[in-house]
Design a protein around this motif. Structure first.
Motif, PDB file in Angstrom:
ATOM      1  N   TYR A 133       0.841  -1.196   0.000  1.00 57.29           N
ATOM      2  CA  TYR A 133       0.000   0.000   0.000  1.00 57.29           C
ATOM      3  C   TYR A 133       0.877   1.248   0.000  1.00 57.29           C
ATOM      4  O   TYR A 133       0.660   2.182  -0.763  1.00 57.29           O
ATOM      5  N   GLU A 134       1.876   1.244   0.899  1.00 58.80           N
ATOM      6  CA  GLU A 134       2.728   2.424   1.009  1.00 58.80           C
ATOM      7  C   GLU A 134       3.559   2.628  -0.251  1.00 58.80           C
ATOM      8  O   GLU A 134       3.721   3.754  -0.735  1.00 58.80           O
ATOM      9  N   LEU A 144       1.177   3.982  -3.027  1.00 54.68           N
ATOM     10  CA  LEU A 144       0.758   5.365  -2.784  1.00 54.68           C
ATOM     11  C   LEU A 144       1.934   6.332  -2.954  1.00 54.68           C
ATOM     12  O   LEU A 144       1.759   7.450  -3.448  1.00 54.68           O
ATOM     13  N   ASN A 145       3.124   5.891  -2.570  1.00 54.75           N
ATOM     14  CA  ASN A 145       4.307   6.720  -2.786  1.00 54.75           C
ATOM     15  C   ASN A 145       4.587   6.890  -4.276  1.00 54.75           C
ATOM     16  O   ASN A 145       5.062   7.942  -4.709  1.00 54.75           O
ATOM     17  N   LEU A 200       2.350   9.579  -5.409  1.00 55.59           N
ATOM     18  CA  LEU A 200       2.876  10.869  -4.959  1.00 55.59           C
ATOM     19  C   LEU A 200       4.066  11.298  -5.807  1.00 55.59           C
ATOM     20  O   LEU A 200       4.202  12.477  -6.160  1.00 55.59           O
ATOM     21  N   TYR A 220       3.487  12.476   2.033  1.00 58.44           N
ATOM     22  CA  TYR A 220       3.892  11.250   2.713  1.00 58.44           C
ATOM     23  C   TYR A 220       3.299  11.191   4.115  1.00 58.44           C
ATOM     24  O   TYR A 220       2.965  10.109   4.615  1.00 58.44           O
ATOM     25  N   ILE A 231      -0.190   9.819   3.754  1.00 51.23           N
ATOM     26  CA  ILE A 231      -0.094   8.413   3.354  1.00 51.23           C
ATOM     27  C   ILE A 231       0.267   7.557   4.561  1.00 51.23           C
ATOM     28  O   ILE A 231      -0.366   6.529   4.837  1.00 51.23           O
ATOM     29  N   ARG A 232       1.277   7.981   5.287  1.00 47.66           N
ATOM     30  CA  ARG A 232       1.741   7.188   6.424  1.00 47.66           C
ATOM     31  C   ARG A 232       0.705   7.138   7.541  1.00 47.66           C
ATOM     32  O   ARG A 232       0.569   6.123   8.233  1.00 47.66           O
TER      33      ARG A 232
END
Length: 307
Positions: free
Chosen positions: A206-207, A210-211, A214, A239, A242-243
């Motif tokens: 997921y991270e 999503l990064n 971005l 970020y 997202i985090r």
């Protein structure tokens, strides 16, 4: 999809994907090399190369970014380890030598980011460079490094989330899980008789995804930025949010001492709010300065580089 998985297998049952014998490392001339370290190294090199490419496209010297990277990477890793150890002190206080053993992970990205920013300001002061310009150029590289580096968590069987039966649900054999304390009671309650795996959210993915989104936004926005430092604010805010959401799913959260509050969620939302506020404030300042209504001159405002 089989109920008994091989120790090195990983599966995504709702995608019909079963990966056999996914290694955690390999041996060369008797030396064991962890894939986690290899993937992190690839991410670092790719990130530096991207930052150098952005520098070249914006009329800067790419060599400056290879030079800065030497210090940024070294102190970034140190910062990532210190951050992790501070919030996991109970695991290290009785055996301090464990602090220096990082082969099984134990790096916190926020610690690395904080250390990298401190290094950036020190390096720019010594080199007499504008840290906003260097920071804006380096942000794409930092993000690419994170995007690639997260896959080291995949090979390490770590950084996963709560139980799920959603589309991207991931199965990992119990024997392969790096840290059994990451298996919550909810996850354990779904381990029924006759199966030897956990089924969880692949939060590392997921991270990473999503990064990547971005990064695409940042690369598209470079030519349109209004002032030096705006890309840094976009990274910190983007970020951060997202985090905040991904951390809420993870089971290996670092907590504030004596609480059940995830450190990265607090830091993420604070950075998001501060970044949005700073960006909005600078834009208002620029607008007023351009109209001559700020009491200052438009030329006093931060300057955007040409791309």
């Amino acid at each position: 999809m089989q109920d008994i998985m091989g120790v090195n297998d990983i599966a995504f049952p709702n995608l019909g994907l079963y990966l056999r014998n996914v290694p955690q490392g390999f041996t060369i001339l008797g030396f064991y090399i962890s894939l986690y370290g290899v993937i992190i190294a690839i991410g670092v090199m790719a990130g530096i190369a991207l930052a150098a490419h952005v520098a070249r496209k914006t009329g800067q010297n790419p060599d400056d970014y290879w030079d800065f990277a030497i210090y940024g990477v070294i102190f970034g890793v140190i910062g990532a380890r210190i951050y992790y150890v501070v919030f996991e002190w109970e695991s290290y206080k009785d055996n301090l030598l464990e602090i220096f053993r990082m082969r099984n992970g134990g790096l916190a990205i926020y610690g690395g980011v904080i250390a990298a920013f401190i290094t950036l300001f020190v390096w720019c002061r010594i080199k007499k460079r504008d840290p906003r310009e260097i920071g804006d150029t380096a942000m794409a590289g930092l993000l690419l490094g994170q995007i690639i580096g997260r896959w080291g968590n995949f090979t390490n069987r770590e950084v996963f989330g709560k139980y799920t039966d959603g589309l991207l649900a991931m199965r990992i054999p119990l024997e392969a899980v790096r840290d059994r304390t990451d298996i919550t009671e909810d996850i354990a309650s779904h381990i029924t008789e006759g199966i030897n795996y956990i089924q969880v959210h692949p939060t590392f993915f997921y991270e990473s995804a999503l990064n990547l989104l971005l990064l695409a936004v940042i690369l598209l926005y470079y030519r349109h930025k209004r002032f030096q430092g705006e890309i840094c604010l976009m990274y910190l805010g983007g970020y951060g949010i997202i985090r905040f959401f991904v951390e809420g799913i993870r089971t290996d959260q670092l907590k504030l001492a004596g609480t059940n509050i995830a450190v990265s969620q607090v830091l993420g939302i604070v950075l998001f709010v501060l970044a949005v506020a700073a960006d909005a404030g600078i834009r208002v300042y620029l607008k007023n300065a351009a109209k001559g209504g700020s009491g200052g001159k438009a030329g006093d405002a931060p300057k955007a580089e040409k791309a």
